[in-house]
Design a protein around this motif. Structure first.
Motif, PDB file in Angstrom:
ATOM      1  N   LYS A 162       1.842   1.678  -3.579  1.00 33.50           N
ATOM      2  CA  LYS A 162       0.863   2.466  -4.403  1.00 33.50           C
ATOM      3  C   LYS A 162       0.560   3.838  -3.969  1.00 33.50           C
ATOM      4  CE  LYS A 162      -2.796   0.605  -5.707  1.00 33.50           C
ATOM      5  NZ  LYS A 162      -4.190  -0.138  -5.880  1.00 33.50           N
ATOM      6  N   TRP A 163       0.791   4.248  -2.782  1.00 34.21           N
ATOM      7  CA  TRP A 163       0.688   5.752  -2.512  1.00 34.21           C
ATOM      8  C   TRP A 163       1.735   6.494  -3.025  1.00 34.21           C
ATOM      9  CZ3 TRP A 163       4.573   8.125   0.487  1.00 34.21           C
ATOM     10  CH2 TRP A 163       4.264   9.537   0.681  1.00 34.21           C
ATOM     11  N   ARG A 164       2.893   5.971  -3.276  1.00 37.77           N
ATOM     12  CA  ARG A 164       4.181   6.550  -3.829  1.00 37.77           C
ATOM     13  C   ARG A 164       4.035   6.556  -5.421  1.00 37.77           C
ATOM     14  NH1 ARG A 164       8.239   7.682  -0.425  1.00 37.77           N
ATOM     15  NH2 ARG A 164       8.286   6.996   1.541  1.00 37.77           N
ATOM     16  N   GLN A 209       4.341  10.283   4.335  1.00 37.05           N
ATOM     17  CA  GLN A 209       3.298  10.998   3.652  1.00 37.05           C
ATOM     18  C   GLN A 209       3.369  12.605   4.325  1.00 37.05           C
ATOM     19  OE1 GLN A 209      -0.532   9.366   3.242  1.00 37.05           O
ATOM     20  NE2 GLN A 209       0.334   7.301   3.098  1.00 37.05           N
ATOM     21  N   ASP A 268       0.791  -1.237  -0.129  1.00 40.41           N
ATOM     22  CA  ASP A 268       0.007   0.193  -0.083  1.00 40.41           C
ATOM     23  C   ASP A 268       0.991   1.306  -0.023  1.00 40.41           C
ATOM     24  OD1 ASP A 268      -2.738  -1.168   0.033  1.00 40.41           O
ATOM     25  OD2 ASP A 268      -2.295  -1.780   2.077  1.00 40.41           O
ATOM     26  N   GLU A 269       2.040   1.269   0.727  1.00 37.94           N
ATOM     27  CA  GLU A 269       2.855   2.358   0.440  1.00 37.94           C
ATOM     28  C   GLU A 269       3.360   2.557  -0.827  1.00 37.94           C
ATOM     29  OE1 GLU A 269       7.314   3.748   2.134  1.00 37.94           O
ATOM     30  OE2 GLU A 269       6.461   2.275   3.359  1.00 37.94           O
ATOM     31  N   LYS A 292       8.288  11.196  -3.504  1.00 39.11           N
ATOM     32  CA  LYS A 292       7.815   9.982  -3.435  1.00 39.11           C
ATOM     33  C   LYS A 292       8.753   8.884  -3.847  1.00 39.11           C
ATOM     34  CE  LYS A 292       3.029  11.928  -3.370  1.00 39.11           C
ATOM     35  NZ  LYS A 292       1.544  11.839  -3.970  1.00 39.11           N
TER      36      LYS A 292
END
Length: 421
Positions: A8-10, A276, A5-6, A269
């Motif tokens: 994906k956020w990046r 974040q 998930d990290e 990122k």
């Protein structure tokens, strides 16, 4: 946060074979994954930073990443993204490159995580395999029809003038075998890589399915481009290397410092470990006070420290401050200043035989004659070590930075270096 998930956020997830499967696989610590690096040069470059950083992110999240050197695949040549056959390199050269990249990887991992890197080399399990063994035990699990659908092959098949050799056509078989070998011997179920590696990575997933009736996962990163659509990682046609002898720490720092406002938040990122909250705070500054370039400064600082260490970063920042911000010349490292002004004219003077400043200016090509140089000094347009030099100034060896370098400037941008030899 689950490391998937990290990512994906990046913005670092491009293709994934089974998103829920990968997320579940990474939900518990101690999972094994790998990425391969072929020794196509003596150093990795910033195009390799995303996968290299991802493996370290995995390690910091409690997993067990494998850094795979392509000692075998590097002898073949990956057709992915190439419009013609790669020139074959001498095997001794390939082994030398692999050793240098291994040292580079180990230094990077030690600097940015706890513990050493787990480095493997696919030559170790490939070198003793016979051609018949490869064809019988591995090749029989690949169909030509399936291989022909891969972009790396299709893009070359349509180029009648170059085509693709059987050697490079077989590259995905070797990379698939790597995944299978690590699956069977190291309990590795995830391979990561650039978007152009999707065909090669899924070849490994297919081999694991056919040969072991097991499941391997594939995850690729997007092609990094700038907001203007340019491919990331090139500076005036030249790669930006992680080796300080191939790209100086100063030039490396300046590359990141010159990032466009539209790209800097995304690059923070992609290329840093900032979280974040930290990046959101910087993004606000970029939006409200872009002239301060705080995002670019933080990006350059983080990535330079990551690659070259704090000591080199301190030297680079000191030189940058002197050249662009009026910093303390006493803090500057002479070698870094040479890096910073690599394109500036330079002369060497023997100890005990220093010419006067007008002669230095003429020898450096900063003045047409000594008479003109004196007029420039009288007008206040000449600086030595960033201090205005009047007409009576006479340099001494004690003025040389680090006992070896004198910095001359005429006007705002015309620099020259005098080396004490």
């Amino acid at each position: 946060m689950n490391i998937f998930d990290e990512l994906k956020w990046r913005g670092l997830v491009n293709q994934v074979s089974d998103e829920e499967g990968v997320r579940e696989y990474l939900s518990e610590p101690g999972r094994v994954m790998y990425c391969g690096f072929d020794p196509t040069a003596e150093s990795l470059h910033i195009g390799n930073l995303v996968p290299l950083l991802c493996l370290v992110r995995m390690k910091r999240a409690g997993h067990k990443p494998i850094f795979l050197l392509g000692g075998a695949t590097g002898r073949i040549g990956d057709p992915s993204g190439k419009d013609k056959e790669r020139d074959m390199s001498d095997e001794t050269v390939l082994d030398m490159r692999a050793a240098k990249i291994e040292a580079q990887v180990r230094a990077f991992v030690q600097r940015n995580s706890d513990g050493d890197a787990d480095v493997a080399n696919n030559y170790d399990w490939t070198k003793n395999m016979s051609a018949l063994g490869l064809l019988r035990d591995i090749g029989k699990h690949f169909t030509i029809n399936w291989m022909l659908q891969k972009e790396s092959v299709k893009n070359r098949i349509v180029r009648e003038e170059t085509g693709i050799s059987y050697t490079e056509f077989s590259y995905m078989v070797l990379q698939g075998m790597d995944f299978w070998w690590l699956y069977k011997n190291r309990d590795c179920r995830l391979q990561i890589g650039g978007g152009d590696q999707w065909g090669n990575i899924t070849a490994g997933c297919e081999l694991i399915r056919r040969k072991e009736q097991g499941s391997g996962y594939a995850l690729t990163f997007p092609l990094i481009t700038t907001a203007s659509g340019k491919k990331f990682g090139k500076s005036e046609g030249n790669a930006i290397w992680l080796n300080a002898e191939m790209t100086s720490p100063y030039a490396f720092y300046q590359f990141w410092l010159n990032t466009e406002d539209a790209d800097v938040v995304n690059f923070l990122k992609y290329f840093t470990f900032l979280d974040q909250e930290q990046i959101a705070e910087i993004a606000e500054s970029v939006e409200k006070e872009p002239h301060l370039r705080l995002g670019q400064k933080r990006l350059a600082e983080e990535v330079t420290r990551m690659i070259h260490g704090q000591d080199e970063l301190d030297k680079v920042q000191a030189a940058t401050d002197v050249l662009f911000g009026g910093g303390d010349i006493a803090r500057v490292d002479a070698a870094t200043l040479k890096q910073a002004l690599g394109a500036a004219p330079a002369i060497t003077c023997a100890r005990g035989e220093l010419p006067d400043v007008p002669q230095m200016l003429v020898d450096l090509g900063l003045a047409k004659s000594k008479g003109q140089a004196r007029k420039d000094m009288q007008a206040g347009g000449v600086y030595v070590n960033q201090q205005r030099a009047d007409a009576d100034y006479a340099p001494s060896e004690s003025d040389f930075i680090g006992g070896e370098l004198l910095l001359l400037r005429k006007g705002k941008k015309n620099y020259g270096l005098v080396v004490l030899g």
